[in-house]
Write a protein that holds these residues in place. Structure first.
Motif, short mmCIF file in Angstrom:
data_model
loop_
_atom_site.label_atom_id
_atom_site.label_comp_id
_atom_site.label_asym_id
_atom_site.label_seq_id
_atom_site.Cartn_x
_atom_site.Cartn_y
_atom_site.Cartn_z
N MET A 143 0.96 -1.13 0.14
CA MET A 143 0.05 -0.02 0.03
C MET A 143 0.76 1.22 0.00
O MET A 143 0.46 2.24 -0.96
CB MET A 143 -0.97 -0.14 1.21
N LEU A 144 1.81 1.40 0.97
CA LEU A 144 2.67 2.36 1.13
C LEU A 144 3.49 2.71 -0.10
O LEU A 144 3.87 3.91 -0.70
CB LEU A 144 3.57 2.56 2.41
N GLN A 145 4.08 1.62 -0.65
CA GLN A 145 4.67 1.53 -2.00
C GLN A 145 3.86 2.23 -3.01
O GLN A 145 4.87 3.06 -3.78
CB GLN A 145 4.87 -0.02 -2.50
N THR A 146 2.73 2.12 -2.98
CA THR A 146 2.06 2.94 -4.24
C THR A 146 1.52 4.49 -3.68
O THR A 146 1.85 5.28 -4.60
CB THR A 146 0.68 2.14 -4.58
N VAL A 147 1.37 4.64 -2.57
CA VAL A 147 0.94 5.75 -1.98
C VAL A 147 2.16 6.78 -2.11
O VAL A 147 2.20 7.93 -2.65
CB VAL A 147 0.44 5.86 -0.43
N LEU A 148 3.34 6.40 -1.70
CA LEU A 148 4.61 7.07 -1.38
C LEU A 148 5.48 7.10 -2.84
O LEU A 148 6.45 8.00 -2.92
CB LEU A 148 5.64 6.68 -0.32
N GLY A 149 5.23 6.09 -3.60
CA GLY A 149 5.96 5.81 -5.08
C GLY A 149 7.60 5.52 -4.44
O GLY A 149 8.44 6.03 -5.15
N VAL A 150 7.90 4.79 -3.36
CA VAL A 150 9.03 4.30 -3.07
C VAL A 150 9.19 2.92 -2.94
O VAL A 150 8.57 2.22 -3.36
CB VAL A 150 9.59 4.67 -1.62
N ASP A 151 10.51 2.15 -3.06
CA ASP A 151 10.69 0.92 -3.02
C ASP A 151 9.74 0.16 -1.66
O ASP A 151 9.63 0.74 -0.75
CB ASP A 151 12.30 0.58 -2.75
#
Length: 500
Positions: A143-151
């Protein structure tokens, strides 16, 4: 906008955790919140931890792959909430109040007069909790990978760092109050997605028509071929209706309610709010239709279905609210499992077995509880950097482990006087061994049974529990003796129970 809403949500959760720190006095308040909560708080804690990141992320991905058949899990889990309240809520609350139990193994040692039963069930809870927590962390990272655009690994670290502050600091008080906030966000997010997505695909009739054209099995309760056939349907009944009673992160919430008379309201609230949040699973169906229409890229993994759909089709403000809802589902269950896992180590293994029940100073036991919780977070974080399975199946396996290890010894044992210590030892051990062993064989494709591995293990543990109880010598238990004495004296009445 999405990032801003996500950060604001996480800040609210952090503030609740930090505020709750000052209310932590001892192990009782850390793990049960002092048994002082009303029906709304307990109900929303139960429904939010039942849903989890496994539900919001994992099951949405499985719905994308298999269609309506996966919705049977939600229907059965809703029924499971009612069954758990009906079978366990009153006796668990009554027994734990009378004998001062803080954990499920606490109660089981009292029931069977056995440290061995405590130790076995504590290890089973710890093992299942680690597996389930890996599912939560994987969902959180995705989820946070998609939201934050990080690894993925960096996203996972950020999420776990925030989780650490409010769980280690605030304990169960923090968990219950954050569950209230999180469940409100989850219900709102699920309703937005359900209504908005239904408009995009053209309504229910159009949705079902297109799904049937893709694969007729997509609109069936179970498939004619493949892994989601009639045996999967039967397995879901065992794991989610009957097995709900063995989920320690859920049934331990029965300890916390202020009065027994509040349980009937808590049951209705919990089942209703859980059913509402399950509407988010329609995202899996919407995504399948949009992919077939060519309006959306094929998700690289089933676990990315929900994040991709939300980011693609909703405006940033709405998407931010929905992302917050999904993070709420993940974090509400994560906090519950971390507390369940640490209590198994601190209370059940260290204090009651290693230290033989020796009294520990309140400050020491609170500090130890926090340190062990932190250690569990670190271990599960490291294991989740390269998780072995998709969220949906990993969560399903953990439900099976809990069901097989705990349902017979807890649900049958708490009501049936004839149940014996030896039967409890064998049943819980066999349940844990078979649920884990069969799952490993299935993943390795050495042995792939028709029934779910957790359902098979639950059947084995139940049959062994009843059979061994009947052929071994009957034993006394303080929970039945105490109740009998109260009835004889005429002091057990609704008024006296509520006062307790």
């Amino acid at each position: 906008m999405i990032l801003t809403i996500g950060v604001l949500y996480l800040l609210v959760i952090l503030i609740i955790g930090l505020f709750s720190m000052k209310h932590q006095k001892d192990m009782d308040t850390f793990y049960t919140g002092g048994r002082r909560f009303g029906p709304w708080l307990v109900a929303l804690a139960i429904s939010s931890t039942t849903m989890s990141g496994y539900g919001f992320i994992g099951l949405t991905g499985l719905v994308y792959e298999h269609g309506y058949a996966i919705f049977m899990i939600g229907i059965f889990a809703t029924a499971g909430i009612f069954v758990s309240f009906l079978v366990l809520a009153k006796p668990m609350r009554r027994i734990t109040q009378k004998f001062g139990a803080l954990t499920i193994p606490d109660l089981l040692e009292i029931r069977y007069n056995s440290k061995a039963v405590r130790g076995i069930t504590a290890l089973a809870i710890l093992g299942g909790a680690i597996g389930y927590q890996m599912a939560q962390y994987k969902a959180l990272g995705n989820m946070l990978q998609t939201v934050l655009g990080v690894d993925y690994k960096l996203a996972l670290f950020i999420g776990v760092a925030i989780l650490t502050v409010y769980v280690v600091g605030g304990g169960m008080i923090s968990a219950v109050w954050t569950d209230l906030v999180q469940m409100i966000v989850m219900v709102v997010g699920a309703l937005i997605v359900f209504i908005g997505g239904m408009r995009m695909v053209g309504g229910m009739s159009q949705l079902n028509t297109e799904l049937e054209s893709i694969n007729p099995d997509m609109v069936q309760a179970f498939h004619t071929t493949g892994p989601i056939g009639i045996f999967a349907f039967i397995s879901y009944f065992f794991i989610y209706v009957i097995g709900h009673q063995g989920q320690p992160h859920v049934v331990s919430k029965f300890y916390m309610i202020r009065k027994l008379s509040m349980l009937k309201w808590a049951c209705i609230i919990a089942a209703s709010t859980y059913a509402l949040t399950a509407l988010l699973w329609f995202v899996g169906l919407y995504t399948r239709v949009m992919v077939e229409r060519g309006e959306m890229a094929v998700p690289a993994s089933p676990d990315l279905v929900a994040p991709m759909f939300i980011e693609t089709f909703f405006p940033p403000l709405v998407a931010g609210i929905i992302f917050a809802a999904v993070m709420a589902a993940i974090m509400s269950t994560s906090e519950a499992f971390l507390l369940v896992a640490s209590s198994s180590i601190v209370r059940d293994i260290y204090q009651q077995i290693i230290k033989k029940g020796e009294k520990i100073p309140e400050k020491t036991e609170l500090a130890l509880s926090r340190w062990i919780t932190l250690a569990v977070i670190v271990v599960t974080f490291l294991l989740s950097l390269n998780p072995p399975d998709i969220v949906g199946w990993l969560g399903n396996a953990s439900w099976g482990i809990f069901a097989a290890s705990l349902v017979p010894v807890l649900s049958i044992g708490i009501l049936w006087k004839r149940a014996t210590r030896i039967a409890a030892i064998w049943s819980s051990s066999l349940g844990f061994i078979f649920s884990v062993g069969l799952y490993i064989l299935k993943v390795k494709e050495i042995y792939v049974p028709a029934l779910d591995t957790g359902a098979i293990a639950l059947i084995i543990s139940t049959v062994s529990f009843v059979g061994i109880s009947l052929i071994t010598k009957a034993e006394s238990s303080p929970i039945f003796e105490e109740k009998g004495r109260q009835i004889e004296k005429g002091i057990e009445s609704p008024a006296s129970i509520d006062a307790g």
